[in-house]
Design a protein around this motif. Structure first.
Motif, PDB file in Angstrom:
ATOM      1  N   MET A  17       6.974  74.560  19.853  1.00 54.57           N
ATOM      2  CA  MET A  17       8.580  74.268  19.651  1.00 54.57           C
ATOM      3  C   MET A  17       8.918  74.091  21.131  1.00 54.57           C
ATOM      4  O   MET A  17       8.753  75.044  21.749  1.00 54.57           O
ATOM      5  N   ALA A  18       9.972  73.162  21.256  1.00 53.45           N
ATOM      6  CA  ALA A  18      10.711  72.845  22.771  1.00 53.45           C
ATOM      7  C   ALA A  18      11.586  74.315  22.914  1.00 53.45           C
ATOM      8  O   ALA A  18      12.169  74.387  21.958  1.00 53.45           O
ATOM      9  N   GLU A  19      11.540  74.437  24.159  1.00 52.72           N
ATOM     10  CA  GLU A  19      12.671  75.145  24.608  1.00 52.72           C
ATOM     11  C   GLU A  19      13.994  74.657  24.575  1.00 52.72           C
ATOM     12  O   GLU A  19      14.034  73.476  25.092  1.00 52.72           O
ATOM     13  N   PRO A  20      14.916  75.348  24.096  1.00 52.07           N
ATOM     14  CA  PRO A  20      16.317  74.789  24.162  1.00 52.07           C
ATOM     15  C   PRO A  20      16.791  74.165  25.555  1.00 52.07           C
ATOM     16  O   PRO A  20      16.519  75.016  26.503  1.00 52.07           O
ATOM     17  N   VAL A  39       4.227  68.511  26.655  1.00 54.14           N
ATOM     18  CA  VAL A  39       3.683  67.366  27.022  1.00 54.14           C
ATOM     19  C   VAL A  39       2.465  67.479  26.038  1.00 54.14           C
ATOM     20  O   VAL A  39       1.347  68.442  26.133  1.00 54.14           O
ATOM     21  N   PRO A  40       2.107  66.617  24.764  1.00 51.21           N
ATOM     22  CA  PRO A  40       1.026  66.647  23.963  1.00 51.21           C
ATOM     23  C   PRO A  40      -0.151  66.049  24.608  1.00 51.21           C
ATOM     24  O   PRO A  40       0.104  65.151  25.820  1.00 51.21           O
ATOM     25  N   SER A  88       5.365  58.687  32.378  1.00 53.50           N
ATOM     26  CA  SER A  88       6.011  58.018  31.324  1.00 53.50           C
ATOM     27  C   SER A  88       6.864  59.252  30.484  1.00 53.50           C
ATOM     28  O   SER A  88       7.885  59.046  29.855  1.00 53.50           O
ATOM     29  N   HIS A  89       6.061  60.229  30.184  1.00 54.10           N
ATOM     30  CA  HIS A  89       6.392  61.377  29.377  1.00 54.10           C
ATOM     31  C   HIS A  89       7.751  61.962  30.100  1.00 54.10           C
ATOM     32  O   HIS A  89       8.597  62.606  29.727  1.00 54.10           O
ATOM     33  N   ALA A  90       7.619  61.951  31.518  1.00 58.71           N
ATOM     34  CA  ALA A  90       8.730  62.760  32.416  1.00 58.71           C
ATOM     35  C   ALA A  90       9.960  61.930  32.356  1.00 58.71           C
ATOM     36  O   ALA A  90      10.992  62.435  32.153  1.00 58.71           O
TER      37      ALA A  90
END
Length: 180
Positions: free
Chosen positions: A1-4, A23-24, A33-35
């Protein structure tokens, strides 16, 4: 789960923060690209927070900026200027019209077209939009030196040019585009 994500105007707690979105492993071949994805998501979130305070949604201020700068425009020209699609621009203009920031008037040169023009109410909004964008810039570039800001801008422009070249390449292969 992502940090808020942090709220606008609040500093993150602790020292260095991890990426706001994990980052999966499948994105391992595309760390830049993910950044960019993560940065764009956060940028849009903060822009939305700042713009809501003045009664706009992200993207509407860009339409207004072009209208303030260029004067009345056909909707098709706004679509081209903002690299948008007709349906999105129609909704955006309708919402700006309902808010009293733009109005339509018949084109004097093309009876089939109408011109979208900023209203007096929108001119009063201009300073607030400029302040929101300055605040957003301050948030994005906090702690960067003038040289780092210039380097970041240069790198972002180069990334944009890479994608524009790839879009112009019929094969869609950036490797086949000539180097800069």
């Amino acid at each position: 789960m992502a940090e808020p994500a942090p709220q606008a105007g609040r500093e993150p707690t602790g020292t260095a923060r991890e990426a706001s979105v994990p980052v999966p492993a499948a994105a391992g071949g595309g760390p830049i690209s993910h950044a960019i994805f993560r940065l764009a998501r956060l940028h849009r979130m903060f822009a939305g927070q700042l713009l809501r305070r003045i009664g706009l949604h992200p993207g509407q201020e860009l339409v207004m900026m072009h209208l303030w700068e260029l004067g009345p425009q056909r909707q098709a020209d706004l679509v081209r200027l903002l690299d948008s699609d007709a349906a999105t621009m129609t909704r955006t203009v309708q919402r700006l019209e309902q808010a009293g920031f733009v109005r339509r008037r018949p084109s004097p040169t093309d009876k089939r077209a109408s011109l979208i023009e900023p209203t007096a109410a929108s001119h009063a909004l201009r300073r607030e939009v400029e302040e929101a964008w300055s605040r957003l810039e301050d948030l994005v570039a906090a702690g960067l030196t003038d040289d780092e800001r210039a380097a970041a801008l240069h790198t972002l422009e180069r990334l944009e040019q890479n994608l524009l070249r790839a879009a112009d390449d019929p094969a869609g292969d950036p490797a086949s585009a000539p180097p800069e």
